[in-house]
Design an enzyme around this catalytic site. Structure first.
Site, mmCIF file in Angstrom:
data_model
loop_
_atom_site.group_PDB
_atom_site.id
_atom_site.type_symbol
_atom_site.label_atom_id
_atom_site.label_comp_id
_atom_site.label_asym_id
_atom_site.label_seq_id
_atom_site.Cartn_x
_atom_site.Cartn_y
_atom_site.Cartn_z
ATOM 1 N N HIS A 262 0.832 -1.202 0.000
ATOM 2 C CA HIS A 262 0.000 0.000 0.000
ATOM 3 C C HIS A 262 0.875 1.263 0.000
ATOM 4 O O HIS A 262 0.728 2.125 -0.867
ATOM 5 C CB HIS A 262 -0.913 -0.020 1.230
ATOM 6 C CG HIS A 262 -1.846 1.151 1.322
ATOM 7 N ND1 HIS A 262 -3.140 1.092 0.888
ATOM 8 C CD2 HIS A 262 -1.656 2.411 1.767
ATOM 9 C CE1 HIS A 262 -3.718 2.275 1.072
ATOM 10 N NE2 HIS A 262 -2.842 3.103 1.610
ATOM 11 N N GLU A 263 1.788 1.327 0.953
ATOM 12 C CA GLU A 263 2.624 2.530 1.054
ATOM 13 C C GLU A 263 3.559 2.646 -0.146
ATOM 14 O O GLU A 263 3.861 3.760 -0.595
ATOM 15 C CB GLU A 263 3.410 2.544 2.367
ATOM 16 C CG GLU A 263 2.551 2.509 3.650
ATOM 17 C CD GLU A 263 1.458 3.568 3.711
ATOM 18 O OE1 GLU A 263 1.620 4.639 3.092
ATOM 19 O OE2 GLU A 263 0.414 3.321 4.366
ATOM 20 N N HIS A 266 1.794 4.478 -2.817
ATOM 21 C CA HIS A 266 1.909 5.927 -2.597
ATOM 22 C C HIS A 266 3.308 6.396 -3.006
ATOM 23 O O HIS A 266 3.472 7.430 -3.652
ATOM 24 C CB HIS A 266 1.703 6.270 -1.114
ATOM 25 C CG HIS A 266 0.273 6.216 -0.658
ATOM 26 N ND1 HIS A 266 -0.726 6.971 -1.233
ATOM 27 C CD2 HIS A 266 -0.326 5.510 0.345
ATOM 28 C CE1 HIS A 266 -1.884 6.724 -0.601
ATOM 29 N NE2 HIS A 266 -1.668 5.841 0.347
ATOM 30 N N GLU A 292 -4.623 7.810 -3.202
ATOM 31 C CA GLU A 292 -5.116 6.545 -2.659
ATOM 32 C C GLU A 292 -5.380 5.535 -3.779
ATOM 33 O O GLU A 292 -5.301 4.328 -3.562
ATOM 34 C CB GLU A 292 -6.380 6.811 -1.833
ATOM 35 C CG GLU A 292 -6.764 5.725 -0.857
ATOM 36 C CD GLU A 292 -5.746 5.463 0.264
ATOM 37 O OE1 GLU A 292 -4.786 6.234 0.428
ATOM 38 O OE2 GLU A 292 -5.917 4.446 0.953
#
Ligand code: ZN
Length: 492
Positions: A262-263, A266, A292
């Site tokens: 997830h990170e 980003h 997101e």
């Protein structure tokens, strides 16, 4: 020096200050010793004041006006950069300094009160603070202006170009089908409960595996790193310096791994912005809903897919030999398990958006004055029961669980679901490209990343979020692709 160069020079100066604050902020979350917090708070407050001064200075206003006269409107990138800079400039100068200061004081008290209220699960301790922040939000909305209703102005803070009505339209199309899918997914898991083989999953092995996966996505460790924090996040400290964090659970390696995916999503976005434009909209992310979309695309569409684990399960088993006690299908059932959780941050992919739809509706009613602050717990529990079929046992598991309102972040929540919708729409469009779908199914993610770089990362904030989605997918932003994805994964 041309006016355009002058603008760039002033923007760089402001970025030098604000990115220095980011370094101190990152350190505060990772390695800062307990007794250093007081001085650090003063450093950050001072830098934030300097940064606000520089980004709202009369010199910048004059340079911007001259640059807008000078720029060729057919040069979309430069023109988009300057008009967005002007929009940001006007938004920050519309609030008087006294109000900005009041805002920061209110939310710092509110955060403290919220933390106490959550500990004691007593909404009454937080209610007066929420009321004050709500009043202030209305005041800010009036100063910023809005097309239709005051909530629009708050949404604009996080999702440029979006309005209450535009979000409502998409969320209304999402809600009914989402409820059916979520219920079916939860029932499927309840009928076939699954667990990972017992740990421990040693932290050093998790770190090594996470890094391997992040590298394969294209995360550049010469321009970033991964550290450990209680709450995972991604922050950019300067061009070529993107920091990710995660946390480790020795009983379940997927928790840190999915967090890193997830990170890293980003982080890939941040690494894909043009370094030369750092500090200006052309080198900056455009909105939270686009940010997101990048994290959810890599985490959910790539990282939770069968194709991904066909390639990576044997590698994971080299790091964690106990995985040989299970097989790919049972492992995937574990990754795709769904249950109704009271807590948003613990929610799975199938039920997550129900948490957001609820918050969007309540915020909207609060801003309109249709819901009184004192009635928030009751309204929350009623809405939750209607969506999830269970009632939160107390406010700590209900309306007090998130910090966002205490931070004055009304209008923030919808961007999580906008991100999910964007992720699905982008991934579906990308997979129409032969080289991308072939790459994704053989653990070669470079064609996908190249496409995202071109469509989403490289434009920075020179286009509106909805334009980026339209250009990349050839369609208006909608809930269709997300529903299709969830239906396939969780009900078929
Ligand atoms: Zn995120």
């Amino acid at each position: 020096m041309s006016a355009i160069e002058k603008v760039a020079e002033l923007a760089t100066e402001a970025a030098l200050v604000s990115s220095s604050a980011s370094v101190l902020g990152w350190d505060q979350e990772t390695y800062l010793p307990e007794e250093a917090h007081g001085w650090r708070a003063r450093q950050l407050a001072w830098l934030s004041g300097r940064s606000h001064e520089l980004s709202t200075s009369p010199a910048l206003r004059d340079a911007l006006e001259a640059a807008l006269d000078e720029v060729d409107p057919s040069d979309q990138r430069s023109f988009g950069n300057l008009t967005e800079m002007k929009r940001r400039f006007e938004r920050s100068t519309k609030l008087p300094a006294a109000l900005v200061e009041k805002d920061s004081k209110l939310s710092s008290h509110a955060k403290h009160a919220w933390s106490e209220a959550r500990k004691k699960s007593d909404f009454k301790l937080f209610a007066p603070h929420l009321q004050a922040l709500l009043d202030l939000s209305r005041e800010k909305a009036e100063l910023w202006g809005y097309p239709d209703e005051a909530y629009d102005a708050l949404i604009e803070t996080y999702e440029r170009g979006a309005t209450t009505a535009s979000i409502s339209q998409v969320f209304d199309a999402l809600g009914p089908d989402l409820r059916l899918i979520a219920a079916a997914a939860v029932e499927r898991t309840a009928l076939n409960p699954v667990a990972l083989p017992d740990g421990p999953y040693p932290i050093e092995q998790q770190m090594a595996f996470n890094e391997e996966v992040a590298r394969s996505f294209g995360f550049d460790f010469n321009k970033g790193r991964i550290d450990t924090t209680a709450h995972p996040f991604c922050t950019t400290l300067g061009p070529g310096d993107v920091r990710l964090t995660t946390r480790y659970d020795e009983g379940d390696f997927t928790s840190s791994l999915l967090g890193v995916m997830h990170e890293a999503g980003h982080g890939l976005y941040e690494q894909g912005l043009r370094s030369a434009d750092f500090g200006t909209p052309a080198g900056d992310s455009v909105s939270l809903g686009i940010h997101e979309s990048q994290s959810r695309l890599w985490e959910n569409h790539v990282g939770r897919s069968r194709g991904f684990w066909e390639e990576w399960f044997p590698i994971a088993a080299d790091h964690f030999p106990q995985l040989r006690k299970t097989d790919l299908d049972r492992f995937l059932a574990f990754i795709h398990r769904a249950e109704f959780s009271f807590i948003r941050v613990e929610a799975d992919e199938a039920t997550y958006d129900l948490h957001i739809l609820l918050r969007f509706e309540l915020e909207r009613q609060l801003m309109r004055g249709d819901l009184k602050v004192a009635d928030v717990p009751t309204a929350w529990n009623e809405a939750f029961t209607e969506s999830f079929g269970v009632t939160p046992p107390d406010d700590a598991h209900g309306c007090l669980q998130d910090i966002h309102w205490a931070m004055g972040g009304l209008g923030y929540f919808p961007t999580y679901t906008i991100g999910n919708l964007n992720a699905a729409q982008l991934f579906k469009a990308a997979m129409q490209v032969d080289s991308i779908s072939k790459g994704v199914s053989s653990a070669d993610y470079s064609p996908l990343l190249k496409w995202l770089r071109k469509e989403i990362h490289d434009p920075g904030a020179t286009l509106e979020p909805s334009e980026l989605i339209r250009n990349a997918s050839g369609r208006e932003p909608s809930a269709d692709a997300h529903l299709q994805h969830l239906r396939q994964r969780y009900t078929e």
